[in-house]
Design a protein around this motif. Structure first.
Motif, short mmCIF file in Angstrom:
data_model
loop_
_atom_site.label_atom_id
_atom_site.label_comp_id
_atom_site.label_asym_id
_atom_site.label_seq_id
_atom_site.Cartn_x
_atom_site.Cartn_y
_atom_site.Cartn_z
N VAL A 332 67.36 116.40 81.46
CA VAL A 332 67.48 114.44 82.32
C VAL A 332 67.53 114.23 81.01
O VAL A 332 68.00 112.82 81.30
CB VAL A 332 65.96 114.86 82.88
N ARG A 333 66.93 114.44 79.38
CA ARG A 333 67.56 113.19 78.16
C ARG A 333 69.25 113.60 78.52
O ARG A 333 69.10 112.17 78.26
CB ARG A 333 67.01 113.71 77.70
N ARG A 334 69.56 114.55 78.67
CA ARG A 334 70.77 113.74 78.25
C ARG A 334 71.79 113.33 79.05
O ARG A 334 72.65 111.87 78.86
CB ARG A 334 71.50 115.56 78.22
N LEU A 335 71.43 113.33 80.38
CA LEU A 335 71.56 112.10 82.10
C LEU A 335 71.64 110.63 81.69
O LEU A 335 71.99 109.85 81.85
CB LEU A 335 71.02 112.70 83.53
N GLU A 336 70.08 110.71 81.40
CA GLU A 336 70.12 109.16 80.51
C GLU A 336 70.61 108.66 79.71
O GLU A 336 70.61 107.35 79.71
CB GLU A 336 68.61 109.64 80.25
N ALA A 337 70.56 109.50 78.42
CA ALA A 337 71.34 109.52 77.35
C ALA A 337 72.77 108.99 77.72
O ALA A 337 72.48 107.71 77.18
CB ALA A 337 70.85 110.45 76.33
#
Length: 479
Positions: A332-337
Motif C-alpha cells: 500500500v505504501r507504493r500505491l500511496e506514493a
C-alpha cells in the motif's frame, strides 16, 4: 498452479529450519488481494548471533573446499532451480504480484547467476610477479574475504539474493542474509535448493526480522568481514557508515532515477514500444526503470502519443491470471506514493495522458500512467517513483539533454536512443551512470558488472568485478 500451497515460513540457521517457537511474527500479504499469505517468524538477538556464529564456524572448511567442488554445488543449484521453476514462479507471483510469465523469467535468470558463478569459481586466479633477484618468487594469492552479511530487497526476490549468495559462495565466503520480509518464501526456497544441492550446514544462513535491529547486529559483529546491501540510498548510507566503523568492505546497490534520451533520428513509435515494456516490467518497481523520458522536440508529440496509447492498452490484473501484463504494486505504501506523485505533477501544470488512478479497492493495483511537460520541481522528477509512472519532457539541444540526465545525484542506469554514431559516443561519454544502454533496456547479465555511481552505490555486483568484491589478495614473497 492454483492448487499449490504457500509454504511454511522459517528461519534457516546452521542447516536447521526454525519456525515460530514463541518468536514474534509478522504477516506476509498477497498484494493482489491484501490478504495474509502466512506468518513470518522474526529472529531474536540470539538467533542472529547463532547465524553469525554458524557462518564463522563454517568458513574455515568452506574456504578450503576445492573450487571444483564449490562449482559442482552451485551448478546443482542452477539445475534444481530450473527443475522447480513452476513452484518458485508461483511463490514469486503470490508474494510480489507480478505476472507469472515475468516470475518464470526471474527464476531463469537466478539459475543463470548460479551457473555463471559455478564456472567463475574455478577461475579465481592469482599471479606471479617477475622478481628482481634470482631464486625469488613473488606471488599474489586470492583468498575469500570472510563471512558476509547480505541484505536484499523485495522487488527482485529471487535475482537479488541469488546474485549475492552465488558470488559470495563462489569466492569461498560464507553468508548470513536478511532478505526482505515482504517476500520471504522466495528467499527460503533458494536456501532449500542450495541445501538440497549439497551446500554444507552453516555456509548459508537466513534470518528475518526488524530491519534496523537485525542489520545493525549483523554489520557490527566482529565475525563479519564484508557487507552487501541492495536498497534505498538513505538506508544504504547508514549501512556504509556502520561497515566503515569496522573497516569492512561494503558493496551497495542503491537507488536510481534513470533518464532516457530519445534523439530525433530514431523511430518514435519503436522507441516508445521498447520503453513502455521496460517501464511497466514489475509494475515499474525496478531501480533501473526508465522514468525521466527526455525526447527531442522534433519527435516528442509522436513518441508521447504512442507511449500513452500503449500504456492504456496494458492489461492489469492478478499475476496468476492468463494474459495479464502487469500485476499490482507490492504494498500500500507504493500505491500511496504513486498517487501522491501524480497529484503533485498535476498541481504543477502536468498533464495525464494515460492512467493516473488506482484500480478498484482490492489489492494494490494502479493504472499504467504517462504524464508530460514535467519540470525539475515535480516530486516524480526528483524521487524515483518506483511504480508504473513515466514522465515525459523535451529537449532541443544535446547539452540540454545531458544536463537533465546528470541533474540528480543518482547514477545507476541510463538509456540512449539514437542511430547516430557520434551522438551515441558523445552521450555515453557524458552521462554519469554505472550502466548506459543504447537502443535497448537490458541492463544486467550474470557476466556483466552492475552497480551505480554517485549516490547510487559503491562497488559492483555480477561479472568478474562482482566476484572480486568477495576476494582479498595476499602477497607472498619467497627467497
Amino acid at each position: 498452479m492454483d492448487a499449490m500451497e504457500y509454504p511454511r515460513l522459517t528461519l534457516h540457521i546452521g542447516g536447521a529450519w526454525l519456525d515460530g517457537g514463541g518468536r514474534e511474527a509478522s504477516e506476509v500479504l498477497d498484494p493482489a488481494t491484501g490478504e495474509p499469505l502466512g506468518l513470518l517468524p522474526h529472529a531474536t538477538d540470539a538467533d542472529v548471533d547463532a547465524a553469525l556464529q554458524a557462518a564463522h564456524a563454517a568458513f574455515s572448511a568452506w574456504r578450503r573446499t576445492a573450487p571444483l567442488q564449490r562449482s559442482a554445488i552451485l551448478r546443482n543449484a542452477a539445475q534444481l532451480l530450473r527443475e522447480r521453476s513452476d513452484a518458485l514462479s508461483w511463490i514469486i507471483t503470490r508474494e510480489l504480484g507480478k505476472p507469472l510469465a515475468e516470475s518464470r523469467i526471474e527464476v531463469s535468470k537466478a539459475a543463470e547467476l548460479f551457473e555463471w558463478s559455478a564456472e567463475e569459481s574455478r577461475r579465481i586466479y592469482g599471479r606471479i610477479i617477475p622478481a628482481r633477484e634470482p631464486r625469488t618468487r613473488q606471488m599474489v594469492i586470492p583468498e575469500p574475504i570472510g563471512p558476509v552479511a547480505a541484505f536484499s530487497g523485495w522487488n527482485a526476490p529471487a535475482i537479488t539474493p541469488s546474485r549475492k549468495i552465488a558470488s559470495a559462495l563462489a569466492a569461498g565466503c560464507t553468508v548470513v542474509i536478511k532478505p526482505a520480509e515482504e517476500t520471504p518464501a522466495t528467499a527460503l526456497f533458494l536456501a532449500r535448493v542450495l541445501q538440497d544441492s549439497g551446500l554444507p550446514a552453516g555456509v548459508l544462513n537466513m534470518v528475518f526480522g526488524d530491519p534496523g535491529r537485525v542489520s545493525e547486529r549483523m554489520i557490527q559483529s566482529p565475525l563479519i568481514r564484508a557487507v552487501t546491501f541492495t536498497g534505498s540510498t538513505a538506508i544504504g548510507t547508514k549501512v556504509a557508515q556502520m561497515a566503515a566503523a569496522g573497516l569492512k568492505r561494503s558493496v551497495l546497490e542503491l537507488g536510481g532515477h534513470a533518464p532516457v534520451l530519445v534523439f530525433g533520428d530514431v523511430d518514435p513509435e519503436a522507441a516508445a514500444t521498447t520503453l513502455i515494456q521496460a517501464k511497466l516490467r514489475n509494475a515499474g518497481q525496478i531501480c533501473t526503470s526508465p522514468t525521466r523520458m527526455l525526447v527531442h522536440e522534433s519527435i516528442a508529440e509522436a513518441f508521447t502519443r504512442s507511449l500513452a496509447e500503449q500504456a492504456r492498452q496494458w492489461r492489469v490484473g492478478p499475476g496468476l491470471e492468463n494474459g495479464v501484463q502487469m500485476g499490482p504494486l507490492a504494498n500500500v505504501r507504493r500505491l500511496e506514493a504513486i498517487q501522491s506523485m501524480v497529484e503533485d505533477g498535476c498541481g504543477r501544470g502536468g498533464e495525464v495522458l494515460a492512467g493516473g488512478q488506482r484500480i478498484g479497492d482490492k489489492g494494490y493495483f494502479f493504472q499504467p500512467t504517462v504524464m508530460r511537460t514535467y519540470d525539475d520541481t515535480w516530486r516524480a522528477a526528483n524521487v524515483e517513483p518506483f511504480g508504473p509512472l513515466a514522465i515525459v519532457g523535451t529537449f532541443s539541444t544535446f547539452d540540454q539533454a545531458i544536463a537533465e540526465a546528470n541533474r540528480l545525484p543518482f547514477g545507476l542506469a541510463a538509456y540512449v536512443f539514437s542511430h547516430n554514431a557520434d551522438t551515441i559516443t558523445d552521450a555515453t561519454d557524458a552521462i554519469e551512470s554505472g550502466t548506459v544502454c543504447v537502443n535497448h533496456c537490458l541492463h544486467s547479465l550474470p557476466e556483466t558488472p552492475f552497480g551505480g555511481v554517485k549516490q547510487s552505490g559503491l562497488g559492483k555486483e555480477g561479472g568478474v568485478e562482482g566476484l572480486s568484491e568477495f576476494t582479498q589478495f595476499k602477497y607472498v614473497t619467497q627467497r
